[in-house]
Design a protein around this motif. Sequence first.
Motif, PDB file in Angstrom:
ATOM      1  N   GLU A  42     -42.174  19.685 107.784  1.00 39.61           N
ATOM      2  CA  GLU A  42     -42.425  20.291 106.469  1.00 39.61           C
ATOM      3  C   GLU A  42     -41.614  19.585 105.391  1.00 39.61           C
ATOM      4  N   MET A  46     -42.523  17.973 101.742  1.00 42.64           N
ATOM      5  CA  MET A  46     -41.843  18.350 100.495  1.00 42.64           C
ATOM      6  C   MET A  46     -41.351  17.113  99.756  1.00 42.64           C
ATOM      7  N   TYR A  64     -38.487  23.112  96.009  1.00 44.63           N
ATOM      8  CA  TYR A  64     -39.491  23.283  97.054  1.00 44.63           C
ATOM      9  C   TYR A  64     -38.887  23.930  98.303  1.00 44.63           C
ATOM     10  N   THR A  68     -39.952  27.525  99.844  1.00 52.04           N
ATOM     11  CA  THR A  68     -40.422  27.665 101.225  1.00 52.04           C
ATOM     12  C   THR A  68     -39.562  28.664 101.987  1.00 52.04           C
ATOM     13  N   SER A  75     -36.356  29.461  95.033  1.00 51.91           N
ATOM     14  CA  SER A  75     -36.361  28.179  94.334  1.00 51.91           C
ATOM     15  C   SER A  75     -35.355  28.184  93.196  1.00 51.91           C
TER      16      SER A  75
ATOM     17  N   ILE B  92     -43.110  22.781  90.576  1.00 57.24           N
ATOM     18  CA  ILE B  92     -43.022  22.812  92.041  1.00 57.24           C
ATOM     19  C   ILE B  92     -43.350  24.207  92.576  1.00 57.24           C
ATOM     20  N   THR B  93     -42.865  25.248  91.888  1.00 59.93           N
ATOM     21  CA  THR B  93     -43.149  26.609  92.370  1.00 59.93           C
ATOM     22  C   THR B  93     -44.654  26.884  92.364  1.00 59.93           C
ATOM     23  N   ALA B  96     -46.283  24.620  95.069  1.00 59.78           N
ATOM     24  CA  ALA B  96     -45.957  25.074  96.424  1.00 59.78           C
ATOM     25  C   ALA B  96     -46.785  26.303  96.784  1.00 59.78           C
ATOM     26  N   LYS B 100     -49.375  26.307  99.881  1.00 59.67           N
ATOM     27  CA  LYS B 100     -49.202  27.288 100.949  1.00 59.67           C
ATOM     28  C   LYS B 100     -50.557  27.877 101.358  1.00 59.67           C
TER      29      LYS B 100
END
Lengths: 183, 186
Positions: A42, A46, A64, A68, A75, B92-93, B96, B100
């Motif tokens: 993973e 990223m 990131y 996650t 974050s 990025i948030t 992501a 997902k």
Amino acid sequence: MTYLLLFWEFFKTGLFAVGGGLATIPFLMDMAEKYPWFTTAELSNMIAVSESTPGPIGINMATYVGFTTAGPIGSLIATTALVLPSLVIIMIIAGFLQKFRENALVKGTFYVLHPAVIGMLFVSLTSMVSPLLINLAGGTLLEIFNLKALALFAVLLFGILKFKKHPIVYIAIGAVVGIIFKF
Amino acid sequence: MKELLILFGLFFKVGIMTFGGGYAMLPMLERELVNKRGYVTMEEIMDYFAVGQCTPGIIAVNTATFIGFKRKGILGGIFATLGVVTPSVIIITLLASVLKLIAGNEIANSAFAGISVAVCALVIQAILKLMKTGVKDALTFGIALGAFLAMFFLNASPIIVIIVSAVIGVIAKRLLDKTSAKKEAK
């Protein structure tokens, strides 16, 4: 509890990772091994996303990883913790910038920290490369090496060193080849 | 307050416009801060970069902190840092969250498997670039090798590797400088 741990791990990373965004990779690898937050595979994804989006790579990766691990709050926590140590350190140094640059102790320290980062990045590289290219469960020599991945790897590395295009170009090529040849 | 917001805005722009950070942000800094605003000179920026590479943390962020601090003290440093970081956090948030959703999809998995190969190649390039400036002599080669072995075989944590390297480095550099000084004296 995860929030606190996340903050602590990224604070340490911000305090000890010298040499910019890439220097944080060994620390992130260390987290992948220590905690069930994310896997090294993973992490590789990223890094790819972080290289292909705007902003400093180190910050992108922290955001990131934090997301996650613990969602949007994660974050924010990871990024804040990563930035905090250098924020304080830089403001202290800013007062006596010239002296800091010429200090022999400082020079001596940083002279050897970059090679240390290089050595650690090699370790990170081995844990990223080995699951992709080598399959130890395979019996014959042909099965041990993932030939498709090796070929792509060789071509991309040649292209990167020869043409020096933006990373996003090679990441896009990797994605397309991965889809077409069913990696 | 107004200048703090300007600092935030300027570095927000720098953050959103630079792919990759580090030296990639130099042209943007030059245009926004040197040419347009006259906040700093190019020499100062290069100085900040040099120090930013030798201090812990992300180089782009360190440079932002320096410039903000120079303009407006502690608050300036904080606002400039927040500015350069904010675009990353938002982009990025969002990204992501989207990624997902497609995780587990067969095509996405193939794409990411290919991408992982590309990332390995990119990391090699980054290491080679670092080696050009970082591994210059027997001492720096020894440190790099030692760091690799300690982490690979002894599973040493990155923090330990950094601390031990720093201690060895300072002592070795002193000894080397002393012997070369003696040679010159002769």
